[in-house]
Design a protein around this motif. Structure first.
Motif, PDB file in Angstrom:
ATOM      1  N   UNK A  98      21.283  -3.209   9.053  1.00 18.23           N
ATOM      2  CA  UNK A  98      21.699  -2.718   7.840  1.00 18.23           C
ATOM      3  C   UNK A  98      20.479  -3.035   6.871  1.00 18.23           C
ATOM      4  N   UNK A  99      19.883  -3.955   6.943  1.00 15.03           N
ATOM      5  CA  UNK A  99      18.966  -4.528   5.996  1.00 15.03           C
ATOM      6  C   UNK A  99      17.707  -3.636   6.239  1.00 15.03           C
ATOM      7  N   UNK A 100      17.463  -3.359   7.612  1.00 16.20           N
ATOM      8  CA  UNK A 100      16.224  -2.530   7.879  1.00 16.20           C
ATOM      9  C   UNK A 100      16.665  -1.093   7.366  1.00 16.20           C
ATOM     10  N   UNK A 101      17.777  -0.407   7.499  1.00 14.99           N
ATOM     11  CA  UNK A 101      18.255   0.725   7.183  1.00 14.99           C
ATOM     12  C   UNK A 101      18.178   1.114   5.813  1.00 14.99           C
ATOM     13  N   UNK A 102      18.458  -0.281   4.854  1.00 12.15           N
ATOM     14  CA  UNK A 102      18.355   0.084   3.305  1.00 12.15           C
ATOM     15  C   UNK A 102      16.863   0.029   2.868  1.00 12.15           C
ATOM     16  N   UNK A 103      16.104  -0.822   3.533  1.00 14.20           N
ATOM     17  CA  UNK A 103      14.522  -1.026   2.854  1.00 14.20           C
ATOM     18  C   UNK A 103      13.691   0.266   3.813  1.00 14.20           C
ATOM     19  N   UNK A 104      14.206   0.834   4.779  1.00 13.81           N
ATOM     20  CA  UNK A 104      13.534   2.043   4.938  1.00 13.81           C
ATOM     21  C   UNK A 104      13.769   3.034   4.017  1.00 13.81           C
ATOM     22  N   UNK A 105      15.059   3.250   3.585  1.00 15.75           N
ATOM     23  CA  UNK A 105      15.268   4.310   2.697  1.00 15.75           C
ATOM     24  C   UNK A 105      14.533   3.984   1.349  1.00 15.75           C
ATOM     25  N   UNK A 106      14.477   2.879   0.834  1.00 20.24           N
ATOM     26  CA  UNK A 106      13.670   2.400  -0.321  1.00 20.24           C
ATOM     27  C   UNK A 106      12.212   2.680  -0.153  1.00 20.24           C
ATOM     28  N   UNK A 107      11.680   2.353   1.006  1.00 20.26           N
ATOM     29  CA  UNK A 107      10.318   2.825   1.530  1.00 20.26           C
ATOM     30  C   UNK A 107       9.916   4.274   1.293  1.00 20.26           C
ATOM     31  N   UNK A 108      10.861   5.120   1.770  1.00 22.86           N
ATOM     32  CA  UNK A 108      10.740   6.511   1.656  1.00 22.86           C
ATOM     33  C   UNK A 108      10.600   6.913   0.492  1.00 22.86           C
ATOM     34  N   UNK A 109      11.626   6.602  -0.209  1.00 20.22           N
ATOM     35  CA  UNK A 109      11.738   7.139  -1.754  1.00 20.22           C
ATOM     36  C   UNK A 109      10.530   6.677  -2.645  1.00 20.22           C
ATOM     37  N   UNK A 110      10.142   5.204  -2.616  1.00 11.37           N
ATOM     38  CA  UNK A 110       9.059   5.133  -3.177  1.00 11.37           C
ATOM     39  C   UNK A 110       7.589   5.604  -2.556  1.00 11.37           C
ATOM     40  N   UNK A 111       7.501   5.974  -1.398  1.00  8.36           N
ATOM     41  CA  UNK A 111       6.386   6.634  -0.969  1.00  8.36           C
ATOM     42  C   UNK A 111       6.373   8.286  -1.532  1.00  8.36           C
ATOM     43  N   UNK A 112       7.448   8.716  -1.411  1.00  2.00           N
ATOM     44  CA  UNK A 112       7.648  10.154  -2.008  1.00  2.00           C
ATOM     45  C   UNK A 112       7.590  10.199  -3.500  1.00  2.00           C
ATOM     46  N   UNK A 113       7.723   9.117  -4.171  1.00  2.00           N
ATOM     47  CA  UNK A 113       7.925   9.280  -5.756  1.00  2.00           C
ATOM     48  C   UNK A 113       6.903   8.550  -6.403  1.00  2.00           C
ATOM     49  N   UNK A 114       6.471   7.228  -5.850  1.00  2.00           N
ATOM     50  CA  UNK A 114       5.452   6.384  -6.726  1.00  2.00           C
ATOM     51  C   UNK A 114       4.313   6.286  -5.616  1.00  2.00           C
ATOM     52  N   UNK A 115       4.142   5.551  -4.714  1.00  2.00           N
ATOM     53  CA  UNK A 115       2.795   5.134  -4.223  1.00  2.00           C
ATOM     54  C   UNK A 115       3.113   4.803  -2.647  1.00  2.00           C
ATOM     55  N   UNK A 116       2.012   4.884  -2.099  1.00  2.00           N
ATOM     56  CA  UNK A 116       2.007   4.279  -0.661  1.00  2.00           C
ATOM     57  C   UNK A 116       0.956   3.421  -0.531  1.00  2.00           C
ATOM     58  N   UNK A 117       0.319   2.913  -1.585  1.00  2.00           N
ATOM     59  CA  UNK A 117      -0.702   1.905  -1.461  1.00  2.00           C
ATOM     60  C   UNK A 117      -0.989   0.761  -2.542  1.00  2.00           C
ATOM     61  N   UNK A 118       0.293   0.306  -2.925  1.00  2.00           N
ATOM     62  CA  UNK A 118       0.515  -0.523  -3.907  1.00  2.00           C
ATOM     63  C   UNK A 118       1.004  -1.896  -3.402  1.00  2.00           C
ATOM     64  N   UNK A 119       0.879  -2.942  -4.123  1.00  2.00           N
ATOM     65  CA  UNK A 119       1.258  -3.982  -3.463  1.00  2.00           C
ATOM     66  C   UNK A 119       2.943  -3.920  -3.382  1.00  2.00           C
ATOM     67  N   UNK A 120       4.068  -3.260  -4.292  1.00  2.00           N
ATOM     68  CA  UNK A 120       5.423  -3.191  -4.017  1.00  2.00           C
ATOM     69  C   UNK A 120       5.614  -2.400  -2.601  1.00  2.00           C
ATOM     70  N   UNK A 121       4.778  -1.522  -2.462  1.00  2.00           N
ATOM     71  CA  UNK A 121       4.942  -0.705  -1.157  1.00  2.00           C
ATOM     72  C   UNK A 121       4.834  -1.435  -0.051  1.00  2.00           C
ATOM     73  N   UNK A 122       3.701  -2.552  -0.185  1.00  2.00           N
ATOM     74  CA  UNK A 122       3.410  -3.462   0.933  1.00  2.00           C
ATOM     75  C   UNK A 122       4.454  -4.492   1.234  1.00  2.00           C
ATOM     76  N   UNK A 123       5.052  -4.809  -0.002  1.00  4.85           N
ATOM     77  CA  UNK A 123       6.117  -5.733  -0.047  1.00  4.85           C
ATOM     78  C   UNK A 123       7.261  -5.258   0.799  1.00  4.85           C
ATOM     79  N   UNK A 124       7.693  -4.141   0.538  1.00  2.60           N
ATOM     80  CA  UNK A 124       8.674  -3.391   1.186  1.00  2.60           C
ATOM     81  C   UNK A 124       8.343  -3.295   2.630  1.00  2.60           C
TER      82      UNK A 124
END
Length: 385
Positions: free
Chosen positions: A89-115
Motif C-alpha cells: 500500500x505504501x508503494x502504491x501511494x508513493x507511486x501515485x504521488x510520483x506520477x502526479x509530481x512528474x506530470x505536473x511539477x518536475x522529474x529532476x528535482x530533489x523532491x522527485x528524487x526523494x519520492x
C-alpha cells in the motif's frame, strides 16, 4: 434593473461565503494533519492513516490532485502505510504521488528524487529488488546531476548498497556503502552517530564476500571512533588561510562548528587550540561579521592568560551574527554575546586565574546591573566607529 442588482449581490455574497468555507475547510485539513502527526508519534498508524485520508479528501476537493499540497500529503500517507507494515500500500501511494509530481511539477528535482528513494525502500520490503534498484538509481542520478552531496545523498547511496546486498551483489554493495560513508564523513564527521552507526553495514558486506580482514579492520575502526568520541574528540576543520570573504562564506558551517565547540568546552579540551585558530582566521577575513573591539576588550589580547577570552568574545559575537544573519549586533544581542562570554569564563577561570574586566562584569550581573553597564559599553563601541 433591481433584479440584476439582486443577482450580482447574491453572486458577491456567494463568493464571500465560498471563500470563508474554503478557509474553514483548509483549517480543518491543517488540524487533521496535526492529529495525524500525533497519532503517528503514538504509533497508532491505522488511526493515522484514516485521519490522513480525511485530510487528503479535503485537499483534493479544494485544490485537486495536481497541487503540491495534495501530492506531499499523499506521499506522507505512504510513510504511514509502511510503518503499519503495509509496504504494498505504501508503494502504491508513493507511486501515485510520483506520477502526479512528474506530470505536473518536475522529474529532476530533489523532491522527485526523494519520492523515488522512498519507493525503492518500500520495494525492498516486498522483495522487488530489480524495481527498487531502478528507482534508487534514478534518484541517485538526479542528485548527481544537481551536484548534491548532503545527507540525503548519503541515504540514497546506502539504500543502493542495501539493494545490491539483497540482490546478492555484495561487491557493488561495498562500492556504494563506501561512497555513502564518504559523504557522511564530509557532512557529519567520522565521530558522528551517523557515521559510526553506518559502519557495521560495511562490515557486513565485507563478511558477505568473505573478506574477514577488511571486516575486522572496520570492527576496530568502530571501537576506536567510539572511544575517541567518549574522550571528547569531535570532527573539526583544520585551520586555514582565508584569502577572500567569499572563501570565508563557503566555510560558514565549519566556522560555526568551531565556534560551538570553543564555547562549550573548557580550555583544557583536546581541540580547543584548533578551534581557536579557525575562529581567529575566519573572523579576520569574513565580511559576515563586523566585530567592534573597545580598549577594554582589546586588553584581553595582551597576555596568554586573557587571550582565550578575547577569542570567546569573537566566537560569541560571531555566533549571534550568523544565527540572526546580521553583520553587527544590536544592543540586546550584544548583551547576549557578553553573557555567553561570561558563561565561558566562569568555569575556565579556574585554569587561567581571574580576569579583572570579566570579574567586574560577573559582579555587576549578580547585582542585576550588568545590562545597564553593557548598554554603556555598546554605546561607546558604536561611537568609536
Amino acid at each position: 434593473m433591481k433584479r440584476v442588482l439582486f443577482t450580482v449581490a447574491a453572486l458577491v455574497m456567494g463568493v464571500v461565503a465560498w471563500a470563508q468555507n474554503d478557509a474553514m475547510t483548509r483549517e480543518q485539513a491543517d488540524k487533521l494533519d496535526s492529529v495525524t502527526i500525533k497519532l503517528m508519534n503514538q504509533e497508532r498508524y491505522e488511526d493515522a492513516i484514516k485521519t490522513k485520508e480525511r485530510e487528503l479528501a479535503i485537499l483534493k476537493s479544494l485544490y485537486g490532485e495536481k497541487d503540491t499540497t495534495y501530492i506531499k500529503g499523499l506521499a506522507f500517507s505512504a510513510k504511514l502505510y509502511y510503518r503499519n507494515k503495509q509496504p504494498k500500500e505504501a508503494a502504491s501511494a508513493v507511486e501515485k504521488a510520483l506520477q502526479l509530481y512528474a506530470d505536473n511539477i518536475s522529474t529532476n528535482d530533489e523532491l522527485y528524487a526523494f519520492y523515488l528513494d522512498n519507493l525503492s525502500l518500500y520495494q525492498i520490503s516486498t522483495e522487488e529488488y530489480d524495481k527498487a534498484k531502478e528507482n534508487c538509481r534514478k534518484a541517485l542520478t538526479i542528485y548527481e546531476q544537481l551536484g548534491k552531496k548532503n545527507y540525503d545523498m548519503a541515504i540514497i547511496l546506502m539504500r543502493m548498497a542495501e539493494i545490491c546486498h539483497y540482490s546478492g551483489d555484495n561487491q557493488e554493495a561495498i562500492k556504494y556503502e563506501l561512497r555513502s560513508l564518504n559523504v557522511i564523513s564530509t557532512v557529519c564527521g567520522k565521530h558522528s552517530d551517523q557515521y559510526i552507526g553506518e559502519l557495521p553495514f560495511l562490515q557486513k558486506y565485507y563478511q558477505a564476500v568473505g573478506d574477514e580482514k577488511k571486516a575486522k579492520e572496520i570492527e576496530n575502526t568502530i571501537e576506536r571512533l567510539k572511544k575517541e568520541t567518549a574522550d571528547g574528540i569531535v570532527d573539526l576543520p583544520e585551520p586555514m588561510e582565508f584569502k577572500s570573504a567569499a572563501i570565508c562564506h563557503d566555510h560558514n558551517d565549519d566556522a560555526m562548528k568551531c565556534i560551538q565547540y570553543y564555547l562549550t568546552h573548557k580550555l583544557s579540551a583536546p581541540q580547543i587550540d584548533q578551534a581557536a585558530q579557525y575562529i581567529v582566521k575566519w573572523t579576520q577575513a569574513s565580511d559576515e561579521v563586523n566585530i567592534p573591539i573597545d580598549e577594554d576588550m582589546a586588553s584581553l589580547a595582551t597576555s596568554e592568560k586573557t587571550l582565550p577570552y578575547l577569542i570567546a568574545y569573537l566566537a560569541s559575537y560571531s555566533y549571534y551574527c550568523m544565527d540572526r544573519k546580521v553583520r553587527v549586533l544590536d544592543e540586546k544581542l550584544f548583551y547576549y554575546a557578553i553573557d555567553v562570554l561570561l558563561q565561558f569564563y566562569e568555569p575556565n577561570s579556574e585554569l587561567t586565574g581571574k580576569v579583572k574586566l570579566l570579574e567586574n562584569y560577573l559582579n555587576l550581573q549578580k547585582k542585576g546591573k550588568l545590562e545597564k553597564e553593557i548598554s554603556k559599553v555598546y554605546a561607546k563601541m558604536n561611537n568609536q566607529k
